[in-house]
Design a protein around this motif. Sequence first.
Motif, PDB file in Angstrom:
ATOM      1  N   ALA A 111     -24.381  42.627 -16.384  1.00 13.33           N
ATOM      2  CA  ALA A 111     -24.004  41.446 -15.596  1.00 13.33           C
ATOM      3  C   ALA A 111     -22.626  40.943 -16.033  1.00 13.33           C
ATOM      4  O   ALA A 111     -22.415  40.677 -17.212  1.00 13.33           O
ATOM      5  N   PRO A 112     -21.706  40.792 -15.093  1.00 13.00           N
ATOM      6  CA  PRO A 112     -20.338  40.423 -15.467  1.00 13.00           C
ATOM      7  C   PRO A 112     -20.118  38.962 -15.865  1.00 13.00           C
ATOM      8  O   PRO A 112     -19.237  38.677 -16.650  1.00 13.00           O
ATOM      9  N   VAL A 113     -20.899  38.021 -15.350  1.00 15.74           N
ATOM     10  CA  VAL A 113     -20.572  36.606 -15.582  1.00 15.74           C
ATOM     11  C   VAL A 113     -21.629  35.873 -16.408  1.00 15.74           C
ATOM     12  O   VAL A 113     -22.005  34.751 -16.105  1.00 15.74           O
ATOM     13  N   ILE A 114     -22.068  36.488 -17.470  1.00 18.13           N
ATOM     14  CA  ILE A 114     -23.074  35.870 -18.339  1.00 18.13           C
ATOM     15  C   ILE A 114     -22.536  34.577 -18.962  1.00 18.13           C
ATOM     16  O   ILE A 114     -23.182  33.532 -18.897  1.00 18.13           O
ATOM     17  N   PHE A 115     -21.367  34.642 -19.558  1.00 18.90           N
ATOM     18  CA  PHE A 115     -20.814  33.468 -20.234  1.00 18.90           C
ATOM     19  C   PHE A 115     -20.248  32.454 -19.240  1.00 18.90           C
ATOM     20  O   PHE A 115     -20.378  31.249 -19.445  1.00 18.90           O
ATOM     21  N   GLU A 116     -19.615  32.945 -18.176  1.00 21.01           N
ATOM     22  CA  GLU A 116     -18.988  32.054 -17.205  1.00 21.01           C
ATOM     23  C   GLU A 116     -19.989  31.076 -16.597  1.00 21.01           C
ATOM     24  O   GLU A 116     -19.652  29.941 -16.290  1.00 21.01           O
ATOM     25  N   ARG A 117     -21.233  31.533 -16.432  1.00 19.38           N
ATOM     26  CA  ARG A 117     -22.253  30.689 -15.801  1.00 19.38           C
ATOM     27  C   ARG A 117     -23.282  30.153 -16.795  1.00 19.38           C
ATOM     28  O   ARG A 117     -24.271  29.555 -16.402  1.00 19.38           O
ATOM     29  N   GLY A 118     -23.067  30.378 -18.091  1.00 20.18           N
ATOM     30  CA  GLY A 118     -23.963  29.831 -19.105  1.00 20.18           C
ATOM     31  C   GLY A 118     -25.324  30.504 -19.162  1.00 20.18           C
ATOM     32  O   GLY A 118     -26.327  29.880 -19.505  1.00 20.18           O
ATOM     33  N   TYR A 119     -25.373  31.788 -18.857  1.00 21.05           N
ATOM     34  CA  TYR A 119     -26.641  32.523 -18.839  1.00 21.05           C
ATOM     35  C   TYR A 119     -26.981  33.193 -20.170  1.00 21.05           C
ATOM     36  O   TYR A 119     -27.981  33.893 -20.269  1.00 21.05           O
ATOM     37  N   GLN A 120     -26.163  32.995 -21.198  1.00 26.46           N
ATOM     38  CA  GLN A 120     -26.357  33.726 -22.449  1.00 26.46           C
ATOM     39  C   GLN A 120     -27.729  33.495 -23.080  1.00 26.46           C
ATOM     40  O   GLN A 120     -28.264  34.379 -23.748  1.00 26.46           O
ATOM     41  N   ASN A 121     -28.338  32.355 -22.849  1.00 25.92           N
ATOM     42  CA  ASN A 121     -29.647  32.073 -23.460  1.00 25.92           C
ATOM     43  C   ASN A 121     -30.800  32.822 -22.790  1.00 25.92           C
ATOM     44  O   ASN A 121     -31.927  32.775 -23.279  1.00 25.92           O
ATOM     45  N   ARG A 122     -30.530  33.509 -21.710  1.00 27.37           N
ATOM     46  CA  ARG A 122     -31.558  34.310 -21.035  1.00 27.37           C
ATOM     47  C   ARG A 122     -31.798  35.640 -21.761  1.00 27.37           C
ATOM     48  O   ARG A 122     -32.706  36.377 -21.394  1.00 27.37           O
ATOM     49  N   PHE A 123     -30.956  35.949 -22.750  1.00 28.09           N
ATOM     50  CA  PHE A 123     -30.997  37.260 -23.400  1.00 28.09           C
ATOM     51  C   PHE A 123     -31.274  37.120 -24.893  1.00 28.09           C
ATOM     52  O   PHE A 123     -30.876  36.141 -25.517  1.00 28.09           O
ATOM     53  N   ASP A 124     -31.910  38.163 -25.444  1.00 27.88           N
ATOM     54  CA  ASP A 124     -32.150  38.185 -26.886  1.00 27.88           C
ATOM     55  C   ASP A 124     -30.862  38.507 -27.645  1.00 27.88           C
ATOM     56  O   ASP A 124     -30.630  37.985 -28.731  1.00 27.88           O
ATOM     57  N   LYS A 125     -30.059  39.378 -27.083  1.00 21.00           N
ATOM     58  CA  LYS A 125     -28.764  39.769 -27.670  1.00 21.00           C
ATOM     59  C   LYS A 125     -27.782  40.004 -26.532  1.00 21.00           C
ATOM     60  O   LYS A 125     -28.178  40.310 -25.405  1.00 21.00           O
ATOM     61  N   ILE A 126     -26.489  39.911 -26.863  1.00 25.59           N
ATOM     62  CA  ILE A 126     -25.447  40.177 -25.868  1.00 25.59           C
ATOM     63  C   ILE A 126     -24.453  41.189 -26.432  1.00 25.59           C
ATOM     64  O   ILE A 126     -24.026  41.080 -27.589  1.00 25.59           O
ATOM     65  N   ILE A 127     -24.119  42.150 -25.593  1.00 20.37           N
ATOM     66  CA  ILE A 127     -23.108  43.169 -25.922  1.00 20.37           C
ATOM     67  C   ILE A 127     -21.942  42.973 -24.957  1.00 20.37           C
ATOM     68  O   ILE A 127     -22.145  42.897 -23.748  1.00 20.37           O
TER      69      ILE A 127
END
Length: 191
Positions: A111-127
């Motif tokens: 997903a390209p806009v994880i940080f832009e839309r504040g979705y980072q908390n939906r994931f256990d880890k981010i790469i």
Amino acid sequence: MIIIGLTGNYGMGKSTVAKMFRELGAVVIDADDIVRQLLSDYAVIYEIKKVFGDDIIQQSEINKKKLAEIIFEHPHLRISLENILHPMVFKRIDEEIAKITDPSAIVIIEAPVIFERGYQNRFDKIITVYTSEDTAIERLKKKGVLEDDIRKRLKSQFPIEMKIKRSDFTIDNTRDIENTRKQVEEIYSKL
């Protein structure tokens, strides 16, 4: 099960890296693929038409090229489009995850806009996959994308340095494909 967000900016190699994770055994879900499917759904077309007008429709379908031109020229309209699509994208992602029966599965959500839309908390880890902007531009130009279009899309995303700082893992996709594959394998073994 572990849910991983795979992000990076336009042209930096998310899809290449996602394919490598798939080859290693991860379940990969591509948010952009889901968006492409949704853009053919009549209910979605209707909602988009309400925001963007009849001109966005061509032969009962969304004119994706025209839509892209509009949203990368007008950030507020991009947000309006994302507000229509993103809840449906996450609903589909959740449906796909619910089908996975292996409790030890590694699920990669590209997903390209994880940080832009504040979705980072939906994931256990981010790469985050990254390369220099110049490298990304050159790669995309070789694929026939106009430099002006590339720059508009890159400008609409957070700086890659910010994504790198906020990620659990990073993959430097600047060098050759084997170097990238080695990094993917190392991260996969840690996961």
